[in-house]
Design an enzyme around this catalytic site. Structure first.
Site, PDB file in Angstrom:
ATOM      1  N   GLY A   1      37.237  40.930  44.291  1.00  0.00           N
ATOM      2  CA  GLY A   1      36.255  39.585  44.497  1.00  0.00           C
ATOM      3  C   GLY A   1      35.158  39.921  43.848  1.00  0.00           C
ATOM      4  O   GLY A   1      34.715  38.997  43.334  1.00  0.00           O
TER       5      GLY A   1
ATOM      6  N   ASN B   1      30.708  36.307  55.573  1.00  0.00           N
ATOM      7  CA  ASN B   1      31.222  37.777  55.662  1.00  0.00           C
ATOM      8  C   ASN B   1      30.548  38.300  56.969  1.00  0.00           C
ATOM      9  O   ASN B   1      31.434  39.279  57.654  1.00  0.00           O
ATOM     10  CB  ASN B   1      31.535  38.711  54.567  1.00  0.00           C
TER      11      ASN B   1
ATOM     12  N   GLN C   1      36.340  35.660  52.055  1.00  0.00           N
ATOM     13  CA  GLN C   1      36.544  35.884  53.516  1.00  0.00           C
ATOM     14  C   GLN C   1      37.644  35.040  54.153  1.00  0.00           C
ATOM     15  O   GLN C   1      38.157  35.004  55.026  1.00  0.00           O
ATOM     16  CB  GLN C   1      35.182  35.939  54.266  1.00  0.00           C
TER      17      GLN C   1
ATOM     18  N   SER D   1      40.154  37.684  47.216  1.00  0.00           N
ATOM     19  CA  SER D   1      40.434  39.304  46.984  1.00  0.00           C
ATOM     20  C   SER D   1      41.634  39.641  47.966  1.00  0.00           C
ATOM     21  O   SER D   1      41.545  39.298  49.306  1.00  0.00           O
ATOM     22  CB  SER D   1      39.096  40.106  47.443  1.00  0.00           C
TER      23      SER D   1
ATOM     24  N   HIS E   1      42.589  42.641  49.422  1.00  0.00           N
ATOM     25  CA  HIS E   1      42.359  43.528  50.511  1.00  0.00           C
ATOM     26  C   HIS E   1      41.946  43.022  51.790  1.00  0.00           C
ATOM     27  O   HIS E   1      41.626  43.627  52.882  1.00  0.00           O
ATOM     28  CB  HIS E   1      41.617  44.870  50.012  1.00  0.00           C
TER      29      HIS E   1
ATOM     30  N   THR F   1      45.400  45.617  30.896  1.00  0.00           N
ATOM     31  CA  THR F   1      46.743  45.706  31.215  1.00  0.00           C
ATOM     32  C   THR F   1      46.857  45.118  32.616  1.00  0.00           C
ATOM     33  O   THR F   1      46.031  45.766  33.451  1.00  0.00           O
ATOM     34  CB  THR F   1      47.254  47.139  31.097  1.00  0.00           C
TER      35      THR F   1
ATOM     36  N   CYS G   1      29.276  46.268  52.414  1.00  0.00           N
ATOM     37  CA  CYS G   1      28.504  46.913  51.494  1.00  0.00           C
ATOM     38  C   CYS G   1      27.205  47.365  51.694  1.00  0.00           C
ATOM     39  O   CYS G   1      26.770  48.181  51.166  1.00  0.00           O
ATOM     40  CB  CYS G   1      28.613  45.923  50.134  1.00  0.00           C
TER      41      CYS G   1
HETATM   42  N1  PLP Z   1      32.388  38.143  48.679  1.00  0.00           N
HETATM   43  C1  PLP Z   1      32.597  38.287  50.156  1.00  0.00           C
HETATM   44  C2  PLP Z   1      32.255  37.173  50.936  1.00  0.00           C
HETATM   45  C3  PLP Z   1      33.017  39.501  50.640  1.00  0.00           C
HETATM   46  O1  PLP Z   1      33.141  39.610  51.866  1.00  0.00           O
HETATM   47  C4  PLP Z   1      33.298  40.539  49.825  1.00  0.00           C
HETATM   48  C5  PLP Z   1      33.682  41.824  50.434  1.00  0.00           C
HETATM   49  O2  PLP Z   1      33.307  42.123  51.465  1.00  0.00           O
HETATM   50  C6  PLP Z   1      33.176  40.406  48.422  1.00  0.00           C
HETATM   51  C7  PLP Z   1      32.769  39.151  47.980  1.00  0.00           C
HETATM   52  C8  PLP Z   1      33.609  41.434  47.577  1.00  0.00           C
HETATM   53  O3  PLP Z   1      35.085  41.465  47.457  1.00  0.00           O
HETATM   54  P1  PLP Z   1      35.792  43.006  46.860  1.00  0.00           P
HETATM   55  O4  PLP Z   1      35.645  43.827  47.718  1.00  0.00           O
HETATM   56  O5  PLP Z   1      37.041  42.582  46.431  1.00  0.00           O
HETATM   57  O6  PLP Z   1      34.803  43.237  45.384  1.00  0.00           O
END
Ligand code: PLP
Length: 403
Positions: free
Chosen positions: A73, A153, A181, A201, A203, A239, A327
């Site tokens: 993401g 998030n 999210q 994203s 995951h 790739t 993060c």
């Molecule tokens: N944007 C938001 C709102 C998110 O919650 C996150 C991850 O917590 C990201 C971007 C980043 O995604 P990724 O972990 O796939 O880099």
């Protein structure tokens, strides 16, 4: 209840579904060909790539040629902003975003500012919603892009995406949304919502880590982000991560098929959690909107409590939660999102995010609230601030409970 961990941090990442792993496995060992190769061994990989793109396009309501697979993401967010700023430089150099975006957007904007791009960071209201009149007022002739997250998030607030899309369309400005999210949790149709670019994203929806996508509407002028080979229609070299992409598409397909039922179930469980916490733990507030909220998100601030200590004690009880976004945990600064909705530093510090998933049960919620009550009592008993507050009379400070 067994010794099983209670996982309430699904906004940070999720457990990969068994069916997703099963769908991915053949692409490591049997269909391992490079999707760009011409021999027939690569045919399976090529076909899987196209099928995955079609699945994503079907879910988002776009054409499969508008789907670009990325590494995460964060990459999608970086790409959307940096490449749009470059491609539309002749038109203008102004971007509008909000103060509550994920750092993948905020830090990219800060980098762009160093390159001469002007960025307006809009405030949000006390529930975390952007105000449309402020968006309108911020638009300049040089505005090239509006980037507003679909859902936050940390506090789970869902932004007025349809209205933002309509304003952007009417003004001829590109609209990007970070839907990391929201994708897989609530319905999204890019056509209906006038979205020009969207990040997601895998995951976050029980798919694998290390794979994302950027939807780019046809006609949007956007430059390549990674230079090299001709993959992703020459816009994103490298790739293709076929197992990851197949896993992402499988996870998205299951998420779409089960969405209605999951939304209802998680909303009910979330409200049960919120109601129990607010009614049983005094001096507590719910952060974010009560109604315009992701089904699985609950975020509280407990007065006279320090978030990190709460997380450690919860962990000792086998419960995974978070005090900020994945993060930012590790940093002791209060969350920029909680400050933006107007929380004072000391209240923001006592915050806890619990995010539910499709596997969460009511029994787990009950155990969590029971443990949380004990932890809060314990931490408040150790807090000099709480001691002062009790001595000074409750009327001076704390509000019993705020929603
Ligand atoms: N944007 C938001 C709102 C998110 O919650 C996150 C991850 O917590 C990201 C971007 C980043 O995604 P990724 O972990 O796939 O880099």
């Amino acid at each position: 209840m067994s010794n099983k961990v209670i996982y309430l941090d699904n906004a940070a990442t999720t457990r990969v579904r068994r069916e997703v792993v099963d769908a991915m496995l053949p692409y490591f060992t049997e269909e391992y060909g490079n999707a760009s190769a011409v021999y027939s061994l690569a045919g399976g990989a090529k076909e899987a790539l196209q099928k995955s793109r079609d699945t994503m396009a079907g879910i988002l309501g776009c054409d499969s040629r508008e789907i670009y697979f990325t590494g995460c993401g964060s990459e999608s967010d970086n790409w959307a902003l940096k490449a749009a700023a470059e491609a539309y430089r002749a038109k203008g150099n102004h971007i509008i975003t909000t103060k509550i975006e994920h750092h993948a957007i905020l830090h990219t904007c800060q980098w762009l500012e160093k390159q001469g791009v002007e960025v307006t960071y809009l405030d949000v209201d006390e529930s975390g919603r952007m105000r449309l009149d402020e968006l309108r007022a911020a638009i300049r002739p040089s505005t090239i892009l509006i980037s507003v997250m679909f859902a936050n998030n940390e506090i789970g607030t869902i932004e007025p995406i349809r209205e933002i899309g309509a304003i952007a369309k009417e003004q001829g400005i590109l609209f990007h949304t970070d839907a990391v999210q929201a994708f897989g949790q609530i319905p999204i149709d890019v056509e209906e919502l006038h979205i020009d670019m969207l990040s997601a994203s895998a995951h976050k929806l029980n798919g694998p880590k290390g794979v994302g996508l950027l939807y780019i509407r046809q006609g949007v002028k956007i430059r390549s982000f990674l230079h090299g080979g001709a993959q992703e229609r020459k816009r994103r070299a490298g790739t293709e991560n076929i197992p990851g992409i197949v896993g992402f598409a499988k996870a998205a397909e299951i998420a779409a098929a089960t969405m209605q039922e999951r939304m209802e179930r998680e909303t009910k469980l979330r409200d049960y959690l919120i109601n129990r916490v607010l009614s049983e733990i005094p001096y507590t507030r719910l952060n974010g909107s009560r109604t315009k909220r992701l089904p699985g998100n609950a975020n509280f601030s407990f007065q006279f409590v320090e978030g990190e200590s709460m997380l450690i004690l919860l962990d000792m009880a086998g419960i995974c939660g978070s005090s900020g976004s994945a993060c930012t945990s590790g940093s002791l600064d209060p969350s920029h999102v909680l400050l933006a909705i107007g929380l004072p530093h000391e209240i923001a510090h006592g915050s806890l995010r619990l995010t539910l998933g499709h596997e969460t049960t009511q029994e787990e919620i009950d155990v969590t609230v029971d443990r949380l009550k004990e932890i809060i009592v314990k931490l408040r008993d150790m807090s000099p601030l709480y001691e002062d507050f009790k001595k000074g009379g409750r009327e001076r400070g704390g509000k019993k409970n705020v929603q």
